[in-house]
Design an enzyme around this catalytic site. Structure first.
Site, mmCIF file in Angstrom:
data_model
loop_
_atom_site.group_PDB
_atom_site.id
_atom_site.type_symbol
_atom_site.label_atom_id
_atom_site.label_comp_id
_atom_site.label_asym_id
_atom_site.label_seq_id
_atom_site.Cartn_x
_atom_site.Cartn_y
_atom_site.Cartn_z
ATOM 1 N N GLU A 26 0.850 -1.201 0.000
ATOM 2 C CA GLU A 26 0.000 0.000 0.000
ATOM 3 C C GLU A 26 0.880 1.242 0.000
ATOM 4 O OE1 GLU A 26 -4.207 -1.056 1.910
ATOM 5 O OE2 GLU A 26 -2.749 -0.448 3.427
ATOM 6 N N CYS A 80 -11.090 2.415 6.058
ATOM 7 C CA CYS A 80 -10.420 3.688 6.345
ATOM 8 C C CYS A 80 -10.834 4.777 5.360
ATOM 9 C CB CYS A 80 -8.910 3.498 6.326
ATOM 10 S SG CYS A 80 -8.292 2.698 4.840
HETATM 11 ZN ZN LIG Z 1 -7.919 4.298 3.233
#
Ligand SMILES: [Zn+2]
Length: 626
Positions: free
Chosen positions: A316, A400
């Site tokens: 990520e 998120c």
């Molecule tokens: Zn996120």
């Protein structure tokens, strides 16, 4: 009632503010609570936040997942934890968004919802102050054994929510819960106590907010201590196998010694925000030069044209310089929001427009692509090319991004203006009416614009002032005109701002007219994925080709001779300027990138190939890099 509340809280904050002057900053933020947005582009986004995004978040957190149930179970001390170990953070981020929304959209029902959740959160707090439903329900004996289990990350979001709700309503309960958790953490960790490296940064910037609202310096010092823990080998998430990867967690070197960007993108953004916030108050940290070095590395070698960062799904995060694939681009929505947060802070530090350029690029492209036009579906991943198989979803296991969008949109008014002793800074062009502190007086300002569709903005000063007005001239703009009360003004921008000084009278008008042609943009030659391609940008908006408007997206070619026309279509995608292109008499249509995947599924491309055999001479390459 609301005005009295805000006045009361402003006085309260102003009192503690005596102790909390951010000496390091060139510009002070004008908080969105002083800015009322009335804008053809952003007002619909704010409306959708209230009418769609917030209800989706409530429904998901309360009904479709067990996030609130986790608190109920933790309060009873029985039952199982459901979901991921950091799910508490989504509740706090959504509550922060609700709080921001309440400031400009009072809503008794929403306020009651926040109070209800606050009570449940408070009931789940342990007597020593510890609060984390995952460990409360899976074994408190294991707390603080794994630095990657996000205990401080969740605490940071709790603090941000507590501060936001206190500012919105004057209610302290959630803030007190957060403060008790911090006081508890400080009894365990710190100088002469245990070492700790938070596996996901966030607590550092939140502690600075707690310092600002309480005036208690120990919170600022704890933030600094946590930053200084990195890079000394204290990090570990598994005492037996030690799978901690220092590079992924930005723990491979002391923070002020970073020279190149590594690891997880959102973690890096929150870390840099925390460093900037601490450096604003504590002299001699040495953080600012490091942040400038990191900015060069992130923006010039690792950023997409959309302001997205973090190209790899694997971590990520960041990979090698110039490794910016389009179809597999990760570009997490949270990372683009992080770019806004960080670049805003860098702009405040330095007074340089290039940071606001990047902030604007991320906002108008990589951030708002993260939410559907209806406001009820979200991208986690924001690729720059698709075969038509990538779609927004209502929620994610790791949620998120939806909760981050929920809190970002209603606070957008914070990014328009800044102030300093002698100047009013205008960073973004968004219709609004604002009341800004000017010594002991108020300076009311109104802005009218059709940005980003048209380049014309009128700024009216509704009170007299001696402040210079510094108008940001966006990096993408090559030609512009400035007028004061109808008369042209010559003004060479310095550090990205045209500064106009005079004794302003109430009613004085500044007009700025940015030339907004369709631009063909090249990537850095070292970006292999964009070799032989160009992208199209108009104003701050990056455009893309979508199958819904084109017979075959793969057939579209750009050329030095491609001609463009533009047209505002009020019926398309909530109202957009679409671009018609023609290369060797073959036509195609482009729409703003943020609006893609809101119609029938199909291919999408940002980077479009040049005609066979054509290349762009280096001297004519216009890139998106500042
Ligand atoms: Zn996120």
């Amino acid at each position: 009632m609301k005005n009295i509340r805000i006045l009361f809280i402003s006085v309260l904050l102003a009192c503690c503010g005596q102790a909390c002057l951010a000496q390091g900053k060139a510009i002070e933020q004008v908080d969105f609570s002083n800015v009322r947005i009335n804008d053809s582009f952003w007002s619909p986004q704010l409306k959708k936040n209230v009418e769609a995004t917030i209800p989706v978040c409530i429904d998901q957190i309360e009904n479709k997942t067990d996030r609130i149930k986790n608190y109920e179970n933790a309060a009873r001390g029985q039952g199982k934890h459901s979901g991921i170990f950091f799910d508490d953070s989504d509740v706090y981020k959504a509550m922060e968004g609700y709080a921001y929304s309440l400031i400009n959209h009072p809503d008794a029902q929403l306020e009651a919802k926040v109070d209800e959740w606050t009570d449940k959160i408070a009931a789940a707090q342990q007597s020593d102050g510890y609060l984390n439903t995952y460990y409360t329900l899976t074994g408190l004996d294991k707390r603080w054994t794994d630095m990657d289990k996000h205990e401080m990350y969740c605490a940071g979001h709790l603090l941000e929510a507590g501060v936001a709700y206190f500012k919105a309503t004057g209610k302290r309960k959630l803030l007190d819960v957060g403060q008790r958790m911090v006081d508890y953490m400080m009894s365990v960790f710190g100088e002469g106590k245990r070492h700790w490296v938070p596996g996901h940064e966030e607590i550092e910037l939140a502690l600075v907010k707690l310092y600002e609202v309480t005036g208690q310096k120990k919170y600022l010092e704890f933030a600094y201590w946590l930053l200084e823990q990195r890079g000394h080998g204290y990090g570990s998430n598994d005492p037996v196998n030690n799978t901690w990867n220092p590079i992924y967690y930005q723990d491979h070197t002391p923070v002020r010694e970073y020279t190149s960007i590594t690891g997880h993108a959102v973690r890096a953004m929150y870390l840099f925000c925390g460093m900037a916030d601490v450096a604003a108050y504590i002299p001699g940290t040495g953080y600012l030069p490091t942040l400038e070095t990191m900015w060069d590395d992130v923006v010039r070698r690792n950023m997409y044209i959309t302001g997205g960062i973090g190209s790899s799904r694997h971590n990520e995060g960041f990979t090698a310089d110039y490794d910016l694939p389009n179809k597999s681009a990760y570009c997490e929505t949270c990372a683009s929001i992080g770019m806004v947060y960080w670049n805003h802070r860098m702009n405040e530090f330095t007074g340089e427009g290039r940071y606001a350029d990047v902030m604007e690029r991320a906002m108008y492209n990589g951030v708002i692509s993260g939410i559907s036009l209806e406001g009820d579906k979200f991208f986690y991943v924001n690729p720059l090319e698709s075969d038509g198989d990538h779609h927004r979803q209502e929620w994610y296991g790791c949620a998120c991004c939806p909760s981050n969008v929920c809190r970002f949109i209603p606070s957008l008014g914070s990014y328009i203006y800044g102030t300093s002793k002698d100047a009013l800074w205008i960073n973004l062009f968004i219709g609004n009416e604002a009341t800004i502190k000017d010594g002991k007086r108020d300076l009311r300002v109104a802005m009218e614009t059709n940005y980003p569709w048209k380049g014309h903005t009128t700024i009216t000063l509704k009170d007299k002032t001696k402040k210079a007005v510094k108008v940001r001239i966006p990096g993408w703009c090559k030609k512009y005109q400035l007028k004061v009360n109808g008369n042209a003004v010559e003004c060479t921008p310095v550090n990205g701002y045209a500064s106009i000084s005079r004794r302003w009278k109430a009613g004085d008008k500044i007009e700025v007219d940015f030339d907004m042609p369709v631009m063909k943009i090249a990537a850095d030659e070292r970006v292999k994925a964009d070799e032989g391609c160009l992208a199209v940008q108009r104003g701050p908006l990056v455009y893309c080709a979508e199958q819904a408007d084109n017979t075959n997206v793969d057939d579209i070619r750009l050329s030095a001779t491609t001609s463009f026309n533009t047209m505002f279509d009020s019926t398309l995608l909530g109202g957009v300027v679409k671009i018609f292109g023609s290369t060797q008499k073959r036509g195609f249509t482009l729409i703003p990138y943020y609006a893609w995947d809101n119609r029938e599924a199909g291919k999408m491309k940002v980077w479009l190939p040049l005609l066979d055999g054509e290349s762009i001479p280096t001297s004519q390459r216009q890139t998106y890099l500042p």
